[in-house]
Design an enzyme around this catalytic site. Structure first.
Site, PDB file in Angstrom:
ATOM      1  N   GLU A 298       0.829  -1.322  -0.121  1.00 23.80           N
ATOM      2  CA  GLU A 298       0.018   0.052   0.148  1.00 23.80           C
ATOM      3  C   GLU A 298       0.925   1.214  -0.255  1.00 23.80           C
ATOM      4  O   GLU A 298       0.387   2.203  -0.742  1.00 23.80           O
ATOM      5  CB  GLU A 298      -0.951  -0.094   1.208  1.00 23.80           C
ATOM      6  N   ASP A 302       1.332   4.057  -2.953  1.00 23.24           N
ATOM      7  CA  ASP A 302       0.762   5.533  -2.782  1.00 23.24           C
ATOM      8  C   ASP A 302       1.950   6.267  -3.126  1.00 23.24           C
ATOM      9  O   ASP A 302       1.852   7.450  -3.886  1.00 23.24           O
ATOM     10  CB  ASP A 302       0.463   5.850  -1.389  1.00 23.24           C
ATOM     11  N   SER A 518      -7.375   2.573  -3.743  1.00 22.19           N
ATOM     12  CA  SER A 518      -6.256   2.909  -3.014  1.00 22.19           C
ATOM     13  C   SER A 518      -5.206   3.548  -3.912  1.00 22.19           C
ATOM     14  O   SER A 518      -4.076   4.081  -3.694  1.00 22.19           O
ATOM     15  CB  SER A 518      -5.416   1.736  -2.440  1.00 22.19           C
ATOM     16  N   ASP A 560     -17.063  12.251 -17.850  1.00 20.59           N
ATOM     17  CA  ASP A 560     -18.145  11.561 -17.187  1.00 20.59           C
ATOM     18  C   ASP A 560     -18.004  10.158 -17.285  1.00 20.59           C
ATOM     19  O   ASP A 560     -17.878   9.888 -18.412  1.00 20.59           O
ATOM     20  CB  ASP A 560     -19.394  12.171 -17.587  1.00 20.59           C
ATOM     21  N   ASP A 581     -22.521  10.539 -10.269  1.00 19.99           N
ATOM     22  CA  ASP A 581     -23.305   9.169  -9.766  1.00 19.99           C
ATOM     23  C   ASP A 581     -22.493   8.653  -8.526  1.00 19.99           C
ATOM     24  O   ASP A 581     -21.422   9.140  -8.005  1.00 19.99           O
ATOM     25  CB  ASP A 581     -23.331   8.239 -10.881  1.00 19.99           C
TER      26      ASP A 581
END
Ligand SMILES: *[C@@H]1O[C@H](CO)[C@@H](O)[C@H](O)[C@H]1NC(C)=O
Ligand SMILES: *[C@@H]1O[C@H](CO)[C@@H](O)[C@H](O)[C@H]1NC(C)=O
Ligand SMILES: *[C@@H]1O[C@H](CO)[C@@H](O)[C@H](O)[C@H]1NC(C)=O
Ligand SMILES: *[C@@H]1O[C@H](CO)[C@@H](O)[C@H](O)[C@H]1NC(C)=O
Ligand SMILES: *[C@@H]1O[C@H](CO)[C@@H](O)[C@H](O)[C@H]1NC(C)=O
Ligand SMILES: *[C@@H]1O[C@H](CO)[C@@H](O)[C@H](O)[C@H]1NC(C)=O
Ligand SMILES: *[C@@H]1O[C@H](CO)[C@@H](O)[C@H](O)[C@H]1NC(C)=O
Ligand SMILES: *[C@@H]1O[C@H](CO)[C@@H](O)[C@H](O)[C@H]1NC(C)=O
Length: 601
Positions: A298, A302, A518, A560, A581
């Site tokens: 993780e 990042d 993530s 979109d 949405d």
């Protein structure tokens, strides 16, 4: 025994404090947790107090003023000192709380306050805490073997109810998790061509030539969102940060391999780590158990994603400790799982010249495991960061509207319902969903690891004004779909989206593919950082809290996303549709247009 103790408590409470105990908070113990015994007598608890902020209403108004285009104060962010003035408790609050603690023999000089004094921590024996809060702690064990010392109910003298917002750990069972899922990749990916990437760099990259859905690279992201031709101008002033929790730490060796492979001009670039509360910064090889757990995937994802997009902007990592499991047998004397409180305390203390303009966080948990009072306390402190001009981004979650078979309310009624995530459900943060594929981008999912980009509606936070029109339109358009499974009046998320599938990540020395919001969140943070770079270079203030601007006008610059759905809870979930949405928000970035719009303000 019990009787005499409560008599003693009353004898103290009534004369000294003039009011009796009333229950301050109850919280259902979430499914999967069972009480297995009372708290050991020698157990000590590091208690975090959130005190009532004296002028939060003014802080919130300021936040919206400085974040709303057209307002005379737009982007006139508050200084650290101005924010502290608004959030500091009144003298009355401080006096009453300290008087009460002192009357229980707590050394009030040992309280560890934030500079603004709206949080403090104190470590106390469990029996003292039980007397203070008129409660009884137990050891709870999760089905997965994790143990915590918690209580489902606590009380305060009545006269303190309006002065103390929350105290944890009491009722909180939440366990932030990483919103990323690695999946096993075909061998050829490992060699997925550093050469091809290097060659493509010198030509005119197009999405067709540099994007491959089996391994999403920085060059692909930069080409897709239009940042590839942008030259950074303010990297000395503009900064970006990631949060590492759960012992995650970005591995310098891996990050260097990533840079050399995917962003060679960044060779030699380094990031700066702030260690918060003795957080982990392991740089030695992982143990076999850590490899099995995927430790640092993780954090590497990042850091690598952000450097890949926003190099050479200065990157900070905050490595904050504070994690379960707590093992009574191991003689550990404290089980804090309050990473947000600890991190917020740290970051709110950073001066205006150190504080980064963008902060990306790829962790979250089921909102219903987070007690309402605590969620509100933490969310208010995110508002304070926004008021200071920080864009605070959180991943929207990786389980659609909730994992199959887990969609049960934690309110004593066991109703079937969708499972929103916190902190994405906080109205003062920007929540990021995930997409995949390129022409067009669609809602990200991966059958192989059960990943579906998350979205939904909060049960703790009301819908903020800025999203009223967009969300109302979406809910009406659903025409009754999933009625009863979500709170139509709640804060809805995500706000926007970015690629979140099969990112090429270097970990343990080689390339792996990683899915998750993530991945989407640092990707979005990287693009926002470049907009801030352009603003700062032009002598303007950075974007800060994004949502009021996003919903008012910036959404017009987004692509979109209209295909896919956040399935989960044995349903099709929320569909992507034209306009906002509850699975991709307003969609994905067009950097040039967003930057030009930002510069025109
Ligand atoms: C994408 O990469 C995979 C693995 O290297 C390769 O087999 C495939 O041909 C590539 N697809 C395209 C469209 O380039
Ligand atoms: C974090 O590291 C500490 C010290 O090595 C360890 O006790 C703890 O179990 C780790 N926590 C997690 C979530 O990996
Ligand atoms: C980056 O910084 C870390 C910690 O300060 C240091 O150990 C490491 O050698 C540095 N790496 C490079 C490539 O400069
Ligand atoms: C959802 O599906 C799972 C697995 O098929 C099943 O165990 C569960 O009962 C279902 N839940 C609902 C609410 O239909
Ligand atoms: C809800 O579920 C929990 C755990 O499965 C169970 O102990 C409890 O009795 C249930 N409550 C109701 C009202 O069905
Ligand atoms: C980690 O790297 C070592 C050394 O290259 C290798 O033997 C091991 O299989 C790798 N483990 C994982 C989980 O990738
Ligand atoms: C972390 O870096 C070290 C070298 O500093 C390397 O040997 C190790 O394999 C890395 N660990 C992981 C999990 O990638
Ligand atoms: C969840 O349930 C849906 C519908 O029943 C099914 O299509 C989907 O594959 C399930 N997801 C997982 C991860 O089991």
């Amino acid at each position: 025994m019990k009787f005499s103790r409560s008599v003693a408590l009353l004898a103290w409470a009534v004369p000294a404090l003039g009011s009796t105990y009333q229950v301050k908070e109850t919280h259902f113990v979430p499914r999967g947790w069972n009480a297995v015994g009372s708290a050991p007598e020698d157990h000590r608890i590091e208690l975090h107090f959130a005190l009532k902020q004296s002028r939060f209403d003014e802080l919130e108004k300021s936040l919206y003023d400085v974040s709303s285009p057209g307002h005379p104060r737009y982007r006139q962010h508050l200084s650290q000192e101005e924010v502290h003035e608004l959030v500091k408790p009144t003298d009355e609050t401080l006096g009453l709380v300290e008087e009460w603690l002192g009357s229980h023999g707590v050394d009030v000089h040992g309280l560890d306050y934030t500079p603004s004094k709206d949080w403090f921590t104190v470590t106390l024996p469990v029996d003292t805490v039980e007397r203070l809060l008129n409660t009884k702690y137990s050891v709870y064990e999760h089905e997965d073997g994790t143990q915590l010392v918690r209580t489902p109910k606590w009380s305060l003298p009545e006269h303190l109810h309006d002065h103390i917002e929350s105290i944890q750990p009491t009722t909180s069972f939440f366990r932030p998790r990483k919103e990323g899922r690695q999946f096993k990749i075909a061998d050829e990916l490992a060699s997925f061509s550093a050469n091809a990437i290097a060659e493509a760099q010198v030509e005119n990259p197009t999405v067709d030539t540099v994007c491959n859905a089996t391994a999403v690279t920085p060059l692909c992201l930069r080409t897709l969102y239009g940042t590839v031709d942008y030259t950074i101008q303010a990297h000395g002033k503009n900064k970006i940060a990631i949060n590492n929790f759960l012992n995650e730490t970005a591995n310098h060796s891996d990050v260097n391999i990533f840079i050399n492979t995917y962003r060679p001009e960044a060779k030699g670039f380094n990031f700066t780590t702030f260690i918060v509360n003795h957080g982990d910064d392991q740089q030695t090889p992982d143990t076999p158990e850590q490899l099995e757990d995927g430790k640092d995937i993780e954090a590497n994802l990042d850091a690598e994603t952000i450097i890949g997009i926003s190099y050479p902007t200065k990157l900070y990592t905050y490595n904050t400790a504070g994690t379960p499991p707590w093992k009574p047998s191991a003689g550990s004397d404290s089980d804090t799982n309050e990473p947000y409180a600890l991190w917020l305390k740290y970051v709110s203390s950073q001066s205006d010249d150190v504080l980064p303009q963008t902060i990306s966080t790829s962790y979250g948990d089921e909102e219903q495991t987070v007690p309402r009072s605590y969620a509100h306390s933490v969310c208010k402190r995110f508002a304070a960061l926004g008021a200071r001009g920080v864009t605070v981004l959180f991943a929207s979650g990786d389980s659609g509207v909730g994992s199959n078979g887990t969609c049960v309310s934690n309110d004593g009624r066991n109703r079937t319902q969708f499972i929103p995530e916190f902190p994405s459900s906080c109205p003062y943060v920007t929540s990021v969903g995930g997409t995949m594929d390129f022409k067009p981008e669609v809602v990200a999912f991966n059958e192989r690891n059960g990943y579906v980009s998350g979205g939904g509606f909060s049960n703790h936070f009301e819908r903020p004004h800025y999203q009223e029109k967009a969300v109302k339109g979406y809910v009406e358009g659903l025409d009754g779909l999933h009625d009863g499974l979500f709170n139509k009046h709640g804060r809805a998320y995500p706000d926007l989206a970015a690629q979140g599938r099969a990112f090429a990540v270097v970990w343990n020395g080689s390339v792996h593919a990683v899915d998750g919001t993530s991945a989407a969140t640092p990707a979005a943070a990287g693009v926002i950082t470049l907009v801030n770079d352009a603003l700062v270079a032009a002598g303007k203030r950075p974007l800060g809290f994004l949502n009021p601007w996003l919903y008012a006008e910036a959404h017009k610059t987004f692509t979109d996303i209209t295909s896919g759905s956040s399935f989960g809870c044995n349903t099709s979930g929320f569909p992507a549709q034209t306009g906002w949405d509850a699975v991709t928000g307003f969609g994905t970035f067009n950097f040039e247009e967003l930057k030009d719009l930002a510069l025109s303000k």
